[in-house]
Design an enzyme around this catalytic site. Structure first.
Site, PDB file in Angstrom:
ATOM      1  N   ARG A   1      48.565  28.887 100.473  1.00 21.20           N
ATOM      2  CA  ARG A   1      47.677  29.752 100.230  1.00 21.20           C
ATOM      3  C   ARG A   1      45.781  29.429 100.497  1.00 21.20           C
ATOM      4  NH1 ARG A   1      49.006  30.164  94.512  1.00 21.20           N
ATOM      5  NH2 ARG A   1      48.163  32.005  94.082  1.00 21.20           N
ATOM      6  N   PRO A   2      45.774  29.127 101.191  1.00 27.71           N
ATOM      7  CA  PRO A   2      44.116  29.067 102.016  1.00 27.71           C
ATOM      8  C   PRO A   2      42.895  30.283 101.074  1.00 27.71           C
ATOM      9  CG  PRO A   2      45.939  30.776 103.539  1.00 27.71           C
ATOM     10  CD  PRO A   2      46.520  30.356 102.648  1.00 27.71           C
TER      11      PRO A   2
ATOM     12  N   LYS B   1      48.715  37.681  82.032  1.00 27.53           N
ATOM     13  CA  LYS B   1      47.853  36.649  82.562  1.00 27.53           C
ATOM     14  C   LYS B   1      47.016  36.956  83.652  1.00 27.53           C
ATOM     15  CE  LYS B   1      50.551  33.389  85.313  1.00 27.53           C
ATOM     16  NZ  LYS B   1      49.953  33.337  86.732  1.00 27.53           N
ATOM     17  N   ASN B   2      47.818  37.397  84.384  1.00 31.16           N
ATOM     18  CA  ASN B   2      46.533  37.605  86.226  1.00 31.16           C
ATOM     19  C   ASN B   2      45.728  38.278  85.415  1.00 31.16           C
ATOM     20  OD1 ASN B   2      48.282  34.858  87.249  1.00 31.16           O
ATOM     21  ND2 ASN B   2      49.181  36.987  88.172  1.00 31.16           N
TER      22      ASN B   2
ATOM     23  N   ARG C   1      45.505  27.601  90.411  1.00 29.67           N
ATOM     24  CA  ARG C   1      44.138  28.671  91.606  1.00 29.67           C
ATOM     25  C   ARG C   1      43.668  30.092  90.723  1.00 29.67           C
ATOM     26  NH1 ARG C   1      44.439  29.250  97.471  1.00 29.67           N
ATOM     27  NH2 ARG C   1      44.174  31.172  97.801  1.00 29.67           N
TER      28      ARG C   1
ATOM     29  N   ILE D   1      55.123  37.759 101.088  1.00 25.41           N
ATOM     30  CA  ILE D   1      53.193  37.340 100.437  1.00 25.41           C
ATOM     31  C   ILE D   1      53.729  35.746 100.752  1.00 25.41           C
ATOM     32  CG2 ILE D   1      52.108  36.906  98.485  1.00 25.41           C
ATOM     33  CD1 ILE D   1      52.443  40.173  99.451  1.00 25.41           C
TER      34      ILE D   1
ATOM     35  N   ASP E   1      39.977  31.096 102.675  1.00 28.88           N
ATOM     36  CA  ASP E   1      39.322  32.288 104.083  1.00 28.88           C
ATOM     37  C   ASP E   1      38.852  33.509 103.617  1.00 28.88           C
ATOM     38  OD1 ASP E   1      42.245  32.465 104.487  1.00 28.88           O
ATOM     39  OD2 ASP E   1      41.625  33.622 106.005  1.00 28.88           O
ATOM     40  N   LEU E   2      39.666  34.758 102.596  1.00 27.07           N
ATOM     41  CA  LEU E   2      38.739  35.581 102.382  1.00 27.07           C
ATOM     42  C   LEU E   2      38.326  35.213 101.592  1.00 27.07           C
ATOM     43  CD1 LEU E   2      42.402  37.219 102.870  1.00 27.07           C
ATOM     44  CD2 LEU E   2      41.077  37.607 104.545  1.00 27.07           C
TER      45      LEU E   2
ATOM     46  N   CYS F   1      49.835  24.271  97.111  1.00 30.73           N
ATOM     47  CA  CYS F   1      50.923  24.133  95.970  1.00 30.73           C
ATOM     48  C   CYS F   1      52.423  24.122  96.327  1.00 30.73           C
ATOM     49  CB  CYS F   1      50.535  25.307  94.811  1.00 30.73           C
ATOM     50  SG  CYS F   1      50.800  27.013  95.107  1.00 30.73           S
TER      51      CYS F   1
ATOM     52  N   ARG G   1      52.994  28.295  81.411  1.00 26.06           N
ATOM     53  CA  ARG G   1      51.556  28.339  82.180  1.00 26.06           C
ATOM     54  C   ARG G   1      51.501  30.032  82.170  1.00 26.06           C
ATOM     55  NH1 ARG G   1      50.882  26.994  88.216  1.00 26.06           N
ATOM     56  NH2 ARG G   1      49.234  28.239  87.743  1.00 26.06           N
TER      57      ARG G   1
ATOM     58  N   ASP H   1      56.069  37.734  93.012  1.00 28.29           N
ATOM     59  CA  ASP H   1      56.081  37.276  91.525  1.00 28.29           C
ATOM     60  C   ASP H   1      57.327  37.589  90.736  1.00 28.29           C
ATOM     61  OD1 ASP H   1      53.828  35.968  91.744  1.00 28.29           O
ATOM     62  OD2 ASP H   1      52.066  37.075  90.653  1.00 28.29           O
TER      63      ASP H   1
HETATM   64  N1  EPU Z   1      45.775  34.372 101.726  1.00 32.93           N
HETATM   65  C1  EPU Z   1      44.520  34.466 103.048  1.00 32.93           C
HETATM   66  N2  EPU Z   1      43.526  34.085 102.304  1.00 32.93           N
HETATM   67  C2  EPU Z   1      42.720  33.840 101.223  1.00 32.93           C
HETATM   68  C3  EPU Z   1      43.300  34.333 100.273  1.00 32.93           C
HETATM   69  C4  EPU Z   1      44.458  34.674 100.351  1.00 32.93           C
HETATM   70  O1  EPU Z   1      45.300  34.083 103.832  1.00 32.93           O
HETATM   71  O2  EPU Z   1      41.653  33.839 101.344  1.00 32.93           O
HETATM   72  C5  EPU Z   1      47.198  34.694 101.676  1.00 32.93           C
HETATM   73  C6  EPU Z   1      47.879  33.945 101.267  1.00 32.93           C
HETATM   74  O3  EPU Z   1      48.157  32.880 100.953  1.00 32.93           O
HETATM   75  C7  EPU Z   1      49.059  34.748 100.152  1.00 32.93           C
HETATM   76  C8  EPU Z   1      48.293  36.455 100.518  1.00 32.93           C
HETATM   77  O4  EPU Z   1      47.297  35.601 101.383  1.00 32.93           O
HETATM   78  O5  EPU Z   1      49.885  34.829 101.789  1.00 32.93           O
HETATM   79  C9  EPU Z   1      47.907  36.861  99.453  1.00 32.93           C
HETATM   80  O6  EPU Z   1      47.904  36.435  98.564  1.00 32.93           O
HETATM   81  P1  EPU Z   1      46.635  35.884  97.369  1.00 32.93           P
HETATM   82  O7  EPU Z   1      44.930  36.037  97.692  1.00 32.93           O
HETATM   83  O8  EPU Z   1      47.091  38.068  96.697  1.00 32.93           O
HETATM   84  O9  EPU Z   1      47.310  35.590  96.254  1.00 32.93           O
HETATM   85  P2  EPU Z   1      46.363  34.951  94.551  1.00 32.93           P
HETATM   86  O10 EPU Z   1      45.351  36.082  94.531  1.00 32.93           O
HETATM   87  O11 EPU Z   1      45.773  33.169  95.050  1.00 32.93           O
HETATM   88  C10 EPU Z   1      47.411  36.215  92.579  1.00 32.93           C
HETATM   89  C11 EPU Z   1      48.225  35.922  91.425  1.00 32.93           C
HETATM   90  C12 EPU Z   1      50.028  35.005  91.894  1.00 32.93           C
HETATM   91  C13 EPU Z   1      50.681  36.332  92.536  1.00 32.93           C
HETATM   92  C14 EPU Z   1      49.973  36.753  94.169  1.00 32.93           C
HETATM   93  C15 EPU Z   1      50.297  37.481  94.513  1.00 32.93           C
HETATM   94  C16 EPU Z   1      46.448  34.973  90.156  1.00 32.93           C
HETATM   95  C17 EPU Z   1      45.989  34.330  88.970  1.00 32.93           C
HETATM   96  N3  EPU Z   1      47.493  34.551  90.978  1.00 32.93           N
HETATM   97  O12 EPU Z   1      47.258  34.992  93.309  1.00 32.93           O
HETATM   98  O13 EPU Z   1      50.709  34.520  91.337  1.00 32.93           O
HETATM   99  O14 EPU Z   1      51.641  35.512  93.791  1.00 32.93           O
HETATM  100  O15 EPU Z   1      48.235  37.094  93.357  1.00 32.93           O
HETATM  101  O16 EPU Z   1      50.232  38.351  94.303  1.00 32.93           O
HETATM  102  O17 EPU Z   1      46.449  36.715  90.255  1.00 32.93           O
HETATM  103  C18 EPU Z   1      52.284  34.047  89.384  1.00 32.93           C
HETATM  104  O18 EPU Z   1      51.622  34.617  88.731  1.00 32.93           O
HETATM  105  O19 EPU Z   1      53.228  33.447  89.361  1.00 32.93           O
HETATM  106  C19 EPU Z   1      51.341  33.767  90.644  1.00 32.93           C
HETATM  107  C20 EPU Z   1      51.105  32.652  91.654  1.00 32.93           C
END
Ligand code: EPU
Length: 439
Positions: free
Chosen positions: A138-139, A39-40, A109, A346, A141-142, A133, A416, A324
Site C-alpha cells: 500500500r504505497p 465507512k469509506n 490508512r 487490487i 506515491d500517487l 498492512c 473497524r 473488499d
Molecule cells: N496504490 C498505489 N499507489 C498509491 C495508492 C495506491 O500503487 O499511491 C495501489 C494500492 O497499493 C492498490 C491500488 O493502488 O494496489 C488501489 O488502492 P487504493 O489507493 O484505491 O486504496 P485506498 O484508497 O488506500 C480504499 C479503501 C480500502 C479499499 C481500497 C480499494 C478507504 C479508507 N479504504 O483504500 O478499503 O480496499 O480503497 O477499493 O477508503 C476496507 O475498507 O477494508 C479497505 C481496505
C-alpha cells in the site's frame, strides 16, 4: 476532547485482544437487517471538513473504531467534534494544527486523507506515512505525485510526509497506477484542488461511490467540480468553502457482506437502506452462482437456491467486483460443489483468510495471484484468527454456515468496519456472542 454523545461514550472500550466472537453455526438467518453509513465515504468526508472554518453536520456516520479514530485525529488537529447518535458536528477552533501523528495515522490508512485538506487550508502539513498492512504494501506515491503536480513541496522525514505550498495551482494530473486508480489518492487531490488557483483536471480518477459521495459533499460546500462519479474530474478552485449539513451513503461492503451471509446459510433475508445500484458487481456474480438478489420497493431481497454454483471472480476498481468483498465471496465459494478461481487485481496479496478458512475444513490453495477454491460439502467450527477487517467478515460467514462452534480471535478488526455486528446478527436469528479471551 470535544463533547461525545452518551451512546458513543458507552460503547464498550476497545481493548485489543480481550474479546473473541463465538458463533454457533448452521442456523438459518431470517428477517431484516439495516445497513449503516459507509465507512469509506465517512472518513474522507470527515477529513474534508478541514477545508472550511464553518461547522459541518454529518449524518449517517457509522459508529466504528475507524470513525472514532478520525474524530480523535480531527480533534488533535484543532477541530471540535460533537457526536449525537449518527450525527457528527465538526467545528473549527482557533487552535488549528497541521501535524497528523503516527499513533493515529498508523492505525488506519483512511487518516492519510487529511493531507490534501491540510495543505490546501493551512499551506503546510506534517502527516505520518501510513505504512503497510496485512493486505499488502500500500504505497502513497500517487498521493504525493498529485500533490506535487499542484505545486506542493514534499519531503519525507522520519516517517512523516512534510508538505508545504503557499499557493496550490491547478494542474493536469494522471492518477492511474499499476493497479488502476486510487480511491484515497483521488480523495486527497480532489480536496486539495478545491482551494487551488485555477483549474485542475484529474484523469484516471477513482469513480467509487465513496468518491462520488465526497464530490457531492464538496460541491455542497461550494466547490466547483465537473464529472462527478466519472474517471475525469475537473475542479475550478474557489477561495473559500462553506459549512453544510450532509448525509453519508449506505455502506455497500456491509450490505454485500450480509447478502453473502444469507447466501452461505441458504437464508432469505431483506436488506434495508442498502444501495442496490452500488452492488451490481457482486449481484451479477451471485446471479450466476444461483443466488437471486432483487430490489423491491427500495429493499434488497436475497433468495439463495439450495445449491450454489462455483463461480470465479477477479476484483477490479468500481464498478467491478470489489476487493473488499473478495474474502467474503471466497467463504461462500468454499461451500460449492466444484472449483472456482479467485484473483485479486487490487491487492494481489490479500489472501490471509485462506489459512483460517482451511482450518475450518475448506480446501483452498494459493497459486500466485490466484486462490483455487475446491468446494466442499461442509465447513466445521474451529478457533480462528481474524487478520484484517474483511478477512474477519469471511470467517463470520464461514462460522455461520459451519457445523459447530467457531471462535474468532482478534475480533477488534471487525469493529473497524461493521457497526453493531453482533446485535444485527442476533436480530437475524444467528447465535453469536462475545467471550473474554482467557489470558
Ligand atoms: N496504490 C498505489 N499507489 C498509491 C495508492 C495506491 O500503487 O499511491 C495501489 C494500492 O497499493 C492498490 C491500488 O493502488 O494496489 C488501489 O488502492 P487504493 O489507493 O484505491 O486504496 P485506498 O484508497 O488506500 C480504499 C479503501 C480500502 C479499499 C481500497 C480499494 C478507504 C479508507 N479504504 O483504500 O478499503 O480496499 O480503497 O477499493 O477508503 C476496507 O475498507 O477494508 C479497505 C481496505
Amino acid at each position: 476532547m470535544g463533547a461525545r454523545s452518551r451512546r458513543w461514550r458507552t460503547l464498550r472500550p476497545y481493548v485489543e485482544g480481550m474479546e473473541k466472537l463465538i458463533i454457533e453455526g448452521e442456523r438459518p438467518l431470517k428477517g431484516e437487517v439495516t445497513i449503516s453509513g459507509a465507512k469509506n465515504a465517512a472518513l474522507p468526508i470527515m477529513a474534508a471538513t478541514l477545508l472550511t472554518d464553518e461547522p459541518c453536520v454529518l449524518r449517517n456516520i457509522p459508529q466504528l473504531r475507524d470513525t472514532r479514530t478520525m474524530i480523535a485525529l480531527l480533534e488533535s488537529l484543532g477541530k471540535a467534534v460533537q457526536v449525537d447518535g449518527d450525527k457528527v458536528t465538526i467545528s473549527s477552533t482557533d487552535k488549528m494544527d497541521c501535524v497528523a501523528d503516527y499513533k493515529l495515522v498508523s492505525t488506519m490508512r483512511g487518516s492519510f486523507c487529511v493531507l490534501g485538506p491540510l495543505i490546501a487550508k493551512l499551506a503546510k502539513a506534517k502527516v505520518s506515512l501510513p505504512g503497510g498492512c496485512v493486505i499488502g504494501i500500500r504505497p502513497v506515491d500517487l498521493h504525493l505525485k498529485g500533490l506535487k503536480a499542484l505545486g506542493a513541496k514534499i519531503e519525507i522525514e522520519n516517517g512523516y510526509v512534510l508538505a508545504n505550498a503557499r499557493h496550490l495551482r491547478g494542474s493536469h494530473i494522471y492518477l492511474g497506477g499499476m493497479f488502476g486508480s486510487s480511491v484515497l489518492a483521488t480523495a486527497n487531490i480532489l480536496m486539495a484542488a478545491t482551494l487551488a488557483k485555477s483549474q485542475t483536471i484529474i484523469e484516471s480518477a477513482a469513480c467509487e461511490p465513496e468518491i462520488e459521495n465526497l464530490t457531492q459533499f464538496l460541491i455542497a460546500m461550494g466547490a466547483k467540480i465537473k464529472g462527478k462519479g466519472s474517471h475525469c474530474l475537473t475542479v475550478t478552485g474557489v477561495k473559500k468553502l462553506r459549512g453544510v449539513s450532509f448525509k453519508i451513503i449506505p455502506d455497500r461492503i456491509e450490505a454485500g457482506t450480509y447478502i453473502l451471509m444469507a447466501a452461505a446459510t441458504k437464508s432469505c433475508i431483506t436488506v434495508r437502506n442498502g444501495c442496490y445500484a452500488h452492488l451490481m458487481g457482486l449481484i451479477d456474480k451471485l446471479d450466476q452462482a444461483g443466488v437471486k438478489v432483487t430490489e423491491e420497493e427500495g429493499l434488497i431481497k436475497v433468495r439463495p437456491r439450495k445449491t450454489i454454483k462455483p463461480i470465479g471472480i477477479t476484483t477490479h476498481p468500481y464498478p467491478g467486483f470489489p476487493t473488499d468483498l473478495q474474502a467474503q465471496f471466497m467463504a461462500l465459494m468454499a461451500l460449492t460443489q466444484g472449483v472456482s478461481v479467485i484473483t485479486d487485481k487490487i491487492y494481489p496479496d490479500r489472501f490471509m483468510h485462506i489459512a483460517e478458512l482451511n482450518r475450518m475444513g475448506a480446501d483452498i490453495r494459493r497459486d500466485g495471484p490466484n486462490a483455487i477454491v475446491n468446494g466442499i460439502k461442509k465447513l466445521y467450527g474451529a478457533p480462528v484468527m481474524a487478520s484484517d477487517l474483511r478477512a474477519s467478515a469471511a470467517l463470520i460467514i464461514a462460522g455461520l454456515a459451519a457445523k459447530g462452534r467457531t471462535e474468532i480471535h482478534r475480533m477488534y478488526h471487525l469493529e473497524r468496519g461493521y457497526e453493531a455486528l453482533d446485535e444485527k446478527l442476533t436480530a437475524l436469528g444467528a447465535k453469536v456472542y462475545r467471550e473474554q479471551e482467557s489470558l
